[in-house]
Design an enzyme around this catalytic site. Structure first.
Site, PDB file in Angstrom:
ATOM      1  N   HIS A 103      -1.774   0.884  -9.975  1.00 16.11           N
ATOM      2  CA  HIS A 103      -2.312  -0.103  -9.165  1.00 16.11           C
ATOM      3  C   HIS A 103      -3.068  -1.142  -9.775  1.00 16.11           C
ATOM      4  O   HIS A 103      -4.305  -1.589  -9.712  1.00 16.11           O
ATOM      5  CB  HIS A 103      -3.460   0.562  -8.173  1.00 16.11           C
TER       6      HIS A 103
ATOM      7  N   GLU B  83      -3.955   7.979  -4.620  1.00 18.21           N
ATOM      8  CA  GLU B  83      -4.249   7.421  -5.920  1.00 18.21           C
ATOM      9  C   GLU B  83      -5.670   7.955  -6.435  1.00 18.21           C
ATOM     10  O   GLU B  83      -6.606   8.031  -5.888  1.00 18.21           O
ATOM     11  CB  GLU B  83      -4.343   5.941  -5.595  1.00 18.21           C
TER      12      GLU B  83
ATOM     13  N   ARG C 128       0.796  -1.183  -0.280  1.00 23.48           N
ATOM     14  CA  ARG C 128      -0.184  -0.120   0.055  1.00 23.48           C
ATOM     15  C   ARG C 128       0.825   1.300  -0.044  1.00 23.48           C
ATOM     16  O   ARG C 128       1.984   1.199   0.695  1.00 23.48           O
ATOM     17  CB  ARG C 128      -0.935   0.027   1.263  1.00 23.48           C
TER      18      ARG C 128
END
Length: 328
Positions: free
Chosen positions: A284, A265, A236
């Site tokens: 991601h 993000e 993360r």
């Protein structure tokens, strides 16, 4: 009438599978619910299928009948566990189905950074390739190097398997406890984090985000790495101090980095990481293949159905809320 809500579109077959619990609300293909639409749908919802939407007090206030939130992801840091516990709402996630896909991406990022794939692709496309460059195009080997895995869960094991048997790499790992099976299967060696960082040619971060792992990779720890080492983050974004990472890359504390996750993000277009040629950044995409994402959604649906049917033992309840399932 009771309702199941999904924050992303569902297929006809998936909606039919859920229909016995009531109305199924999901956005049409190609769009998402607005917050107002989601909150309106949640008023009568007993189950929520989510893909990263924050499940917190604000959302739960709009869902007075909710019994379970099921996320189509292995990570669940978007669950406010304290708020869910107060309301006796179970949370489920989707481990196992994405392990191999994320491990594939880990190897891809290691190779891309080590062999400068993205950088040199641009070099060719811009017409800069000319005879005699040679040394200017060199990267570094992956095979027979030392890989340090921080967080030896299912994905760590899948990555270790690829590294050991595909690339003859030496495996170090750091985790909360030792894993004899990993050591036997892959010839892996347990190491304290400072030693792992000092000895590894590649460091792959695979830890979940917890209070203990936030900013786990900071200035001190990047300085412990070899100047020739490459850092990969598949965990993360908040497990990394990004300012320290930028400094490490600019000043040559490490050779390069491959990143799938970020503190914010989508990552802002003016983020300094994006200006560095020794970084490979992807959006991601750890589990982002059609087959894996479909399997994750199917498992999220199965988890939700199991909970609503009273078969919580058949659902992947997040560890912190399993006691609620045992209570009934």
């Amino acid at each position: 009438m009771a309702r199941i809500v999904s924050t992303k579109p569902l297929s006809v077959a998936q909606r039919e599978k859920l229909a016995r619990f009531g109305d199924v609300a999901c956005p049409p293909e190609g769009r998402r619910f607005s917050q107002a639409e989601l909150f309106a749908a949640l008023q009568d919802a007993v189950g929520l299928i989510t893909f990263g939407t924050r499940v917190d007090e604000t959302l739960l206030e709009q869902a007075p009948s909710l019994k379970v939130a099921s996320t189509a992801s292995v990570g669940y840091d978007h669950f406010d566990l304290a708020a869910m516990r107060r309301r006796h709402i179970l949370g489920a996630h989707t481990p196992h189905v994405l392990d191999d896909t994320v491990a594939d991406l880990g190897m891809a990022l290691m190779l891309a950074v080590a062999r400068r794939i993205v950088e040199l692709d641009g070099y060719v496309r811009r017409g800069e390739w000319k005879k005699g460059d040679e040394e200017a195009l060199y990267g570094v080997d992956v095979h027979h190097r030392t890989l340090g895995i921080v967080g030896m869960g299912r994905i760590g094991r899948a990555l270790a398997k690829r590294a050991k048997f595909g690339f003859s790499m030496n495996i170090l790992y750091h985790a909360r406890s030792r894993h004899d099976d990993v050591e036997q299967a892959f010839g892996a060696r347990y190491a304290d984090l400072p030693d792992l960082l000092h000895e590894s040619d590649f460091v792959v971060l695979l830890t979940p985000l917890t209070p203990d792992t936030e900013n786990l990779m900071n200035e001190e720890r990047f300085r412990r790495m070899k100047p020739s080492a490459i850092f990969i983050n598949l965990s993360r974004g908040k497990t990394v101090d990004e300012d320290a990472l930028v400094q490490a890359l600019r000043e040559g504390w490490i050779r390069g980095a491959g990143l799938d996750v970020y503190r914010q993000e989508p990552v802002p277009s003016d983020h300094p990481l994006l200006s560095l040629s020794n970084v490979v950044c992807v959006p991601h995409i750890g589990s982002a293949t059609q087959a894996t994402r479909t399997a994750m959604l199917d498992l999220a649906i199965d988890n939700l159905i199991a909970v609503l049917d009273g078969r919580t033992k058949d659902a992947y309840i997040v560890p912190e809320l399993r006691d609620l399932a045992q209570e009934g």
